[in-house]
Design an enzyme around this catalytic site. Structure first.
Site, short mmCIF file in Angstrom:
data_model
loop_
_atom_site.label_atom_id
_atom_site.label_comp_id
_atom_site.label_asym_id
_atom_site.label_seq_id
_atom_site.Cartn_x
_atom_site.Cartn_y
_atom_site.Cartn_z
CB SER A 245 -0.16 6.79 -2.28
OG SER A 245 -0.50 5.98 -3.39
CG MET B 90 -1.86 -1.13 1.35
SD MET B 90 -3.17 -1.07 0.12
CE MET B 90 -4.20 0.20 0.79
CG ASP C 68 -3.25 -1.03 -3.50
OD1 ASP C 68 -4.26 -1.20 -2.82
OD2 ASP C 68 -2.92 -1.77 -4.44
CB THR C 69 -3.57 5.19 -1.06
OG1 THR C 69 -3.28 5.44 -2.43
CG2 THR C 69 -3.35 6.46 -0.27
CB VAL C 70 -1.86 3.92 4.20
CG1 VAL C 70 -1.57 2.47 3.91
CG2 VAL C 70 -0.58 4.74 4.22
#
Length: 529
Positions: free
Chosen positions: A369, A59, A350-352
């Site tokens: 990200s 992520m 995807d990332t946080v």
């Protein structure tokens, strides 16, 4: 709304002093530990995201980018930080065409990698607003990287899905497929080289990443794969994170703040502006709600893709104007799906994300990200740095606002969000999920402000996303709702996996309470003091 305690679900966290919400429990715990040790919201956010770079490697990572919205206590000016990377100075549409790259930038090549901006963002934000030293802030992340951590269930699922891609890269294969396969839930995994990079950054700041041995190795690695990166590109990025002026709109009496372009926060505000002309109160049915969100989303994203790029906030004033808002609302038919059009008539990843509020009242929404799952799927074996794929967002069309150009930033999907009331922060929030994020911001804000849902319940609501000509819906959207959406002309596609993930903290100033929520679609949780 009181949830049904006979059904699976989550209650909102209620805390009195401080709160944190992230997509991984180890990150939430690390942030809470920092808050308990006297750190502030910035310290806790950086501690959490550093842990996520280790325990959610698909992520995010130090080879990615970051954005933040930081609201100091007592109504201070909101700080927006742009930590997105830039293309190499030698990169251009013409140069790539000469190298045979046309159409789109391939994800799995060096041209997909802009100079990562996350480390520059972390260190600048920490230097200006942090309290504890970086070696203390990184303590848990370094320990997990060097000594190992237990792989959580959602991470394991996503990791296994990416295994065929990881196997194709020597560096990724060695680090992420130990024993020839992806780690399973409950197994231990470590990244000792990443731990060393974090130790270096804690000791020497951003220079440890953008100059010296690490930069030399990364540049050599990229150039061996055909990249145009130079040591000068990396050195210039050391101070590349910059403070920018947030953009905002009013929604139901609240101020919604986003970072300006090159992020897509402008699209989120356009969605809210369009929705502001319609009744979305609790009495409105689910089909009406999903339909209106879909129509507003299509219009906002059409403008994003055609008019908004990496060049800055120039488009914001026009696209958030009363004239543009009225035109967008006129284009929405409550009974029928429409094709998107420009208001001027002039067209998952995807990332946080995480949110923190500390005991002093400082609040931050932070997002980090590497874009696609495991980014570009290219890991430098000498440094342990996994590189992102954000360069794939560039257009290879001369004259396009998001065209590849020397030292330009591409359009970004990652966007932190913040709600204010009467000049005070009331909710740092974020929704991960690539292109879905702007739509997710609109849905979350509407759920809280139109329906009066607490942040956990708002995050839990079934999601839909109108993008690329279809209306994707989650499995939890009711059959009769899906059928009605199809009747209205939407090309409905039911997903077999959850959509995005969200984190938020509501600040109840009158009661002196913090109400936090963390998305059940991820492994994370909200914790507080």
């Amino acid at each position: 709304m009181i949830r049904d305690f006979c059904r699976p679900g989550r209650s909102a966290l209620v805390a009195t002093e401080a709160a944190v919400a992230t997509s991984h429990p180890l990150a939430s715990a690390a942030a809470l530990e920092i808050l308990a040790a006297g750190g502030n919201a910035v310290d806790a956010a950086i501690a959490a995201v550093a842990v996520q770079c280790v325990v959610e490697p698909h992520m995010t990572g130090i080879g990615g980018d970051a954005f933040a919205l930081y609201a100091p206590a007592n109504g201070g000016q909101v700080v927006a930080l742009n930590g997105s990377g830039r293309a190499p100075a030698a990169a251009s549409v013409e140069r790539l065409a000469g190298l045979g790259v046309t159409g789109e930038i391939p994800r799995h090549g060096a041209h997909a990698v802009t100079v990562p901006g996350a480390v520059a963002a972390w260190t600048r934000l920490h230097a200006d607003h942090g309290r504890l030293p970086l070696d203390r802030v990184f303590l848990r992340a370094i320990r997990y990287a060097e000594e190992g951590y237990g792989v959580s269930p959602r991470v394991a699922q996503d990791w296994a899905a990416a295994a065929p891609l990881l196997a194709a890269d020597e560096g990724c294969r060695a680090v992420f497929l130990p024993g020839g396969r992806a780690p399973r839930a409950g197994e231990r995994h470590a990244q000792p080289l990443l731990g060393q990079r974090l130790r270096d950054i804690a000791a020497h700041g951003a220079a440890a990443f953008y100059t010296g041995a690490t930069a030399e190795s990364l540049v050599g690695f990229l150039r061996a794969r055909g990249g145009l990166h130079t040591l000068d590109d990396f050195a210039a990025a050391q101070g590349g994170a910059e403070y920018v002026t947030p953009i905002a709109t009013e929604y139901r009496g609240y101020e919604i703040l986003e970072c300006p372009p090159n992020g897509q926060g402008l699209a989120a505000l356009m969605i809210l502006n369009a929705l502001g002309g319609f009744d979305l109160s609790p009495s409105v049915g689910d089909a009406d709600r999903h339909h209106l969100h879909a129509e507003a989303t299509k219009l906002a994203y059409h403008h994003r893709d055609v008019l908004v790029g990496g060049g800055g906030p120039d488009a914001a004033a026009a696209l958030l104007s009363a004239e543009a808002t009225a035109a967008l609302r006129r284009r929405i038919d409550p009974a029928r799906a429409q094709a998107p059009a420009l208001w001027t008539e002039a067209e998952h990843k995807d990332t946080v994300c995480l949110s923190v509020v500390d005991r002093d009242g400082n609040a931050i929404s932070f997002i980090n990200s590497i874009f696609h799952s495991f980014g570009s799927v290219q890991l430098d074996p000498a440094t342990g740095v996994l590189l992102h794929s954000r360069g794939t967002s560039f257009r290879l069309t001369e004259g396009h606002p998001n065209a590849l150009a020397p030292r330009r930033r591409p359009l970004h999907t990652i966007i932190p969000g913040l709600i204010r009331k009467d000049g005070r922060a009331v909710c740092p929030f974020g929704v991960m999920g690539g292109h879905y994020q702007a739509a997710g911001h609109g849905a979350f804000v509407s759920a809280v402000l139109d329906r009066g849902l607490d942040v956990q319940t708002a995050i839990d609501q079934p999601r839909s996303f109108a993008f690329n000509g279809v209306l994707e819906i989650e499995p939890t959207v009711a059959e009769d709702t899906a059928a009605e959406l199809a009747r209205r002309g939407h090309a409905v596609v039911r997903r077999d996996e959850p959509m995005g993930g969200g984190q938020a903290i509501w600040i109840d100033h009158a009661a002196g309470l913090l109400i936090a929520g963390s998305d059940h679609r991820k492994d994370g949780c909200a914790l507080g003091l």
